[in-house]
Design an enzyme around this catalytic site. Sequence first.
Site, short mmCIF file in Angstrom:
data_model
loop_
_atom_site.label_atom_id
_atom_site.label_comp_id
_atom_site.label_asym_id
_atom_site.label_seq_id
_atom_site.Cartn_x
_atom_site.Cartn_y
_atom_site.Cartn_z
N THR A 183 12.18 68.10 20.20
CA THR A 183 12.23 67.68 18.80
C THR A 183 11.29 66.51 18.51
OG1 THR A 183 14.53 68.38 18.63
CG2 THR A 183 13.77 66.80 17.00
N SER A 189 13.73 72.20 13.88
CA SER A 189 13.97 73.65 13.97
C SER A 189 12.67 74.45 14.06
CB SER A 189 14.78 74.12 12.75
OG SER A 189 16.05 73.51 12.73
N GLY A 222 17.66 62.91 24.39
CA GLY A 222 18.75 62.45 25.24
C GLY A 222 18.26 62.07 26.62
N GLN A 381 52.32 73.11 6.28
CA GLN A 381 51.78 72.71 7.58
C GLN A 381 51.40 73.94 8.41
OE1 GLN A 381 51.12 69.65 8.02
NE2 GLN A 381 51.30 68.98 10.16
N GLY A 449 49.32 59.42 8.82
CA GLY A 449 48.82 58.11 9.20
C GLY A 449 48.53 57.99 10.68
N THR A 470 24.07 70.63 14.47
CA THR A 470 22.64 70.41 14.27
C THR A 470 21.81 70.68 15.51
OG1 THR A 470 23.11 68.75 12.57
CG2 THR A 470 20.91 68.71 13.55
N GLU A 472 20.41 72.00 19.20
CA GLU A 472 20.22 73.36 19.73
C GLU A 472 20.05 74.38 18.60
OE1 GLU A 472 19.74 74.31 22.96
OE2 GLU A 472 19.69 72.17 23.32
N ASP A 474 19.75 74.06 14.05
CA ASP A 474 20.57 73.79 12.88
C ASP A 474 21.33 75.06 12.48
OD1 ASP A 474 21.01 72.07 10.24
OD2 ASP A 474 20.47 74.12 9.64
#
Length: 689
Positions: A183, A189, A222, A381, A449, A470, A472, A474
């Site tokens: 990238t 991309s 990375g 729920q 909460g 995003t 590998e 988008d």
Amino acid sequence: MIMDQENPNPTSDDETQIVSRRIQRLSFHLIPIPRPLYESHQLGMVACAKAKLEVDTQKLSFYMRGEHREIQEKVYAYFNSRPELQTPLEISKDEHRELCWRQLSGLVREAGIRPFRYVVEDPAKYFAIAEAAGGMDMSLGIKLGVQYSLWGGSVLNLGTKKHRDKYFDGIDNLDYPGCFAMTELHHGSNVQGLQTVATFDQITDEFVINTPNDGAIKWWIGNAAVHGKFATVFARLLLPTNDSKGVSDMGVHAFIVPIRDLKTHQTLPGIEIHDCGHKVGLNGVDNGALRFSSVRIPRDNLLNRFGDVSRDGKYTSSLPTINKRFAATLGELVGGRVGLAYSSVGVLKLAGTIAIRYSLLRQQFGPPKQPEVSILDYQSQQHKLMPMLASTYAFHFATLHLVKKYSEMKKTHDEQLFGDVHALSSGLKAYVTSYTAKSLSVCREACGGHGYAAVNRFGTLRNDHDIFQTFEGDNTVLLQQVAGDLLKQYQEKFQGGTLSVTWNYLKESMNAYLSQPNPVTARWEGVEHLRDPKFQLDAFRYRTSRLLQSLAVRLRKHSKTLGGFGAWNRCLNHLLTLAESHIESVILEKFIEAVQNCPDASSRAALKLVCDLYALDRIWKDIGTYRNVDYVAPNKAKAIHKLTEYLSFQVRNIARELVDAFDLPDHVTKAPIAMQSEAYSQYTQYIGF
């Protein structure tokens, strides 16, 4: 005058009958008219819902996790024995990065778990290790993936024997930590648009790597900011020529570029490294930016599986064009997408386990003068969490299928499988990661909460997982690739070509699905019919086939005035909907197969229930599409809705067993509200009571 849709020009007698029918229908809402057949049908469904299935959790878990259960438990056990390697809630970026490195180093060097050896030999085992590592800390899972799947995988998949011989052991034992530098600041991309260049110098027999402008700076890399010593750099290969152009652009290739000294760890000459800084999540991964200024590397550092340069500067390749070489190069890197889809399901299991265990524990309100009830007893729920649980199971089997296909592709190098895996990995990665991202917020909200407390993990899981949508590829771009492949298959069908295995149902059933809906079937609303896998799968495939056919017509129409790109952009939302519809069809198909193949009767019954909920919930969520084309009549739509609610209630009855089958110990879920016993006690102890 009240009009009947089936008879737009009524006579006087017709009008009288229509008015009578309307009055009768309205009276059903006002006066309790006995309807024995209807009541017996409803009572039967209620009885069925109350008859809780007996689920053997151990057998179900074994069927789901199978042969890789042992290696995951080894990962869990190692971190449970090393509390100092557990990631604390409050930790700085720099501390988190160093801890993440120690976690990876400990896993490899102390626990003896060597993921790299499985990248090619047994990909399913590799993905199982990555999922387990990500369950402990998602930064660890991603850092492991960068080292072994991206940096290591590029050497194995794009290089040749000389590269494997030179780098394998160092990558395996972490002596050679590395990066995957694809990238750029201006290009992510659109990999074919990368601007970094590698120019061959025939005099010195070297490639010279350069960053020609700021837009070409490698970004979000990375392992680059702190730990990496090597990088697989994707750059345009330029060869000098004797003509007026001066150079020939051979397209994007991959090169091994040392970026730090192996002994001193100092940045090497010509290389500039900067830290991309604090991120929304995954701060244990050290993302950096790289700029290259006349960095020289030996000719042998070209990863030359698909294209090579000789000593005299001649280019050779088994593939005739730049596009074919590019496709082959990227095709060998689909393992990253497979891993993300697989790991995303792991995140969904973790979040679902926390939310459902808490929802079973938490009691709130209830009938007058009676004990409070579990919040999972509330229909609202159940509506939030039960279809999500069903989807988790569906995704589990779909991604297992993807991993199996990927493993088979790596062993056989079959071109047919290559196309299947590329499209399927793109679609599942996009669909699953998007669904998981939304579900993490649903889980947080479902826990009220207490879901907001950092110790209960939803915030960290949500932030760390968010980028899965995003990197590998988008998700929006990946879904377009799926749609493009479907259109290609559609065109080949009508030109007499062959279809790939993944899209086989288009060849077999396209005409049947595109015929007029059967008016009789459209009104069937019996439970047995609605729970019939054939009805469910036909409904999914019918929707996909109609979307595909109508898209092909629209693209043909708009391309005449807007051109190819303009027509594609005009139909973009249609394209995305088609891709998602198709992926849902594949997911359901694989879930149905998993149910049928389950050897244990109790597990099979539980899976059938969950599969039915997944299918009918998806049909109901898109009921407008089916109603618009009369595939489902109004009463059938109501029956689907009611049955979906009943199935949610039935799944609620075995929800504990279903999440227990994920087999995530308390030291893995970590959240106090998800503890299997004394949850509130542990929660209060955490804050000091």
